[in-house]
Design a protein around this motif. Structure first.
Motif, PDB file in Angstrom:
ATOM      1  N   LEU A   8       0.923  -1.093   0.050  1.00 39.78           N
ATOM      2  CA  LEU A   8      -0.007   0.056  -0.020  1.00 39.78           C
ATOM      3  C   LEU A   8       0.775   1.185   0.043  1.00 39.78           C
ATOM      4  O   LEU A   8       1.826   1.284   0.771  1.00 39.78           O
ATOM      5  CB  LEU A   8      -0.783   0.114   1.165  1.00 39.78           C
ATOM      6  N   ASP A   9       0.504   2.132  -0.787  1.00 39.73           N
ATOM      7  CA  ASP A   9       1.154   3.593  -0.786  1.00 39.73           C
ATOM      8  C   ASP A   9       0.730   4.346   0.397  1.00 39.73           C
ATOM      9  O   ASP A   9      -0.189   3.817   1.214  1.00 39.73           O
ATOM     10  CB  ASP A   9       1.137   4.279  -2.025  1.00 39.73           C
ATOM     11  N   GLY A  10       1.253   5.449   0.770  1.00 40.72           N
ATOM     12  CA  GLY A  10       0.969   6.202   1.882  1.00 40.72           C
ATOM     13  C   GLY A  10      -0.628   6.647   1.900  1.00 40.72           C
ATOM     14  O   GLY A  10      -1.294   6.461   3.167  1.00 40.72           O
ATOM     15  N   GLU A  11      -1.303   6.743   0.891  1.00 39.96           N
ATOM     16  CA  GLU A  11      -2.577   7.387   0.852  1.00 39.96           C
ATOM     17  C   GLU A  11      -3.590   6.066   1.065  1.00 39.96           C
ATOM     18  O   GLU A  11      -4.534   6.028   1.686  1.00 39.96           O
ATOM     19  CB  GLU A  11      -2.995   8.161  -0.682  1.00 39.96           C
ATOM     20  N   ALA A  14      -3.349   4.938   4.774  1.00 39.81           N
ATOM     21  CA  ALA A  14      -4.031   5.987   5.640  1.00 39.81           C
ATOM     22  C   ALA A  14      -5.317   5.744   5.637  1.00 39.81           C
ATOM     23  O   ALA A  14      -6.222   5.653   6.510  1.00 39.81           O
ATOM     24  CB  ALA A  14      -3.870   7.505   5.337  1.00 39.81           C
ATOM     25  N   ALA A  15      -5.948   5.416   4.356  1.00 35.70           N
ATOM     26  CA  ALA A  15      -7.269   5.050   3.937  1.00 35.70           C
ATOM     27  C   ALA A  15      -7.649   3.651   4.768  1.00 35.70           C
ATOM     28  O   ALA A  15      -8.688   3.562   5.360  1.00 35.70           O
ATOM     29  CB  ALA A  15      -7.869   4.918   2.403  1.00 35.70           C
ATOM     30  N   TRP A  16      -6.982   2.822   4.474  1.00 33.64           N
ATOM     31  CA  TRP A  16      -7.030   1.506   5.249  1.00 33.64           C
ATOM     32  C   TRP A  16      -7.019   1.386   6.934  1.00 33.64           C
ATOM     33  O   TRP A  16      -7.933   0.958   7.122  1.00 33.64           O
ATOM     34  CB  TRP A  16      -5.889   0.424   4.591  1.00 33.64           C
ATOM     35  N   ARG A  17      -6.162   2.253   7.400  1.00 33.37           N
ATOM     36  CA  ARG A  17      -6.146   2.532   8.699  1.00 33.37           C
ATOM     37  C   ARG A  17      -7.056   3.241   9.241  1.00 33.37           C
ATOM     38  O   ARG A  17      -7.613   2.871  10.525  1.00 33.37           O
ATOM     39  CB  ARG A  17      -4.507   2.908   9.226  1.00 33.37           C
ATOM     40  N   SER A  18      -7.383   4.086   8.695  1.00 33.22           N
ATOM     41  CA  SER A  18      -8.654   5.117   9.341  1.00 33.22           C
ATOM     42  C   SER A  18      -9.965   4.277   9.274  1.00 33.22           C
ATOM     43  O   SER A  18     -10.764   4.233  10.025  1.00 33.22           O
ATOM     44  CB  SER A  18      -8.865   6.250   8.484  1.00 33.22           C
ATOM     45  N   PHE A  19     -10.138   3.464   8.305  1.00 36.36           N
ATOM     46  CA  PHE A  19     -11.271   2.636   8.202  1.00 36.36           C
ATOM     47  C   PHE A  19     -11.226   1.526   9.210  1.00 36.36           C
ATOM     48  O   PHE A  19     -12.110   1.459  10.041  1.00 36.36           O
ATOM     49  CB  PHE A  19     -11.344   1.788   6.646  1.00 36.36           C
TER      50      PHE A  19
END
Length: 178
Positions: A8-11, A14-19
């Motif tokens: 996973l790239d940074g964005e 971040a999307a995965w972790r925030s979900f």
């Protein structure tokens, strides 16, 4: 030969972790609110909602497990506890008499009706009312795509999982939305 990992790239990270983090915290909060206001936790509430949405407020145990994402073993334990409290009952399936179905009792339906406003209030406060109409539409689109993909995957048994009912109002019930 080993497949190349697509990290996973940074964005994406971040999307995965925030979900992941928000889902965990949201489910914990909704569970705590239900337990504070009723004798139900979120998993038990979900089982009752699925039963309330079905014909005759009854489902085969295997279907109920698939619809709720619970293992058959875990569902059996949950249903046993609910049955001891008179919230559900189990009997032979009318289709083949070999299977077992779980049925929501009148007391269980009354408890669901009483508990639904607590759950819906939490869903609104901690999710829906935080988002714009456009974000709700995006969320619907995103998770409809993910859900269709997940339902199309074969289960560990090699069978495609049963389709779960969508977020519709239960038959003959006030808003008990999941």
């Amino acid at each position: 030969m080993t497949a190349q990992v697509r990290w996973l790239d940074g964005e994406e990270q971040a999307a995965w972790r925030s979900f992941l983090d928000s889902h965990q915290l949201l489910m914990s909060k909704l569970d705590a609110e239900l337990r504070e206001a009723s004798p139900l936790g979120l998993t038990e509430y979900t089982v009752l909602v699925r039963l309330s949405e079905s014909d005759d407020h009854a489902l085969r145990m295997a279907t109920l497990a698939a619809d709720t994402g619970l293992s058959r073993s875990r569902l059996t334990h949950i249903v046993s506890r609910l049955e001891e409290r008179g919230i559900v009952c189990r009997d032979k399936s009318p289709e083949d008499r070999r299977g077992v179905q779980c049925r929501l009792t009148e007391d269980g339906f009354a408890l669901l009706r009483e508990t639904a406003p607590v759950h819906v209030g939490g869903v609104r406060e901690h999710l829906v009312d935080l988002l714009s109409r456009e974000q709700i539409e995006q969320m619907t689109s995103i998770f409809t795509t993910v859900l269709a993909h997940m339902r199309a995957l074969p289960s560990r048994s090699g069978r495609t999982p049963a389709a779960c009912p969508g977020p519709v109002a239960p038959r003959s019930a006030p808003d008990t939305q999941t």
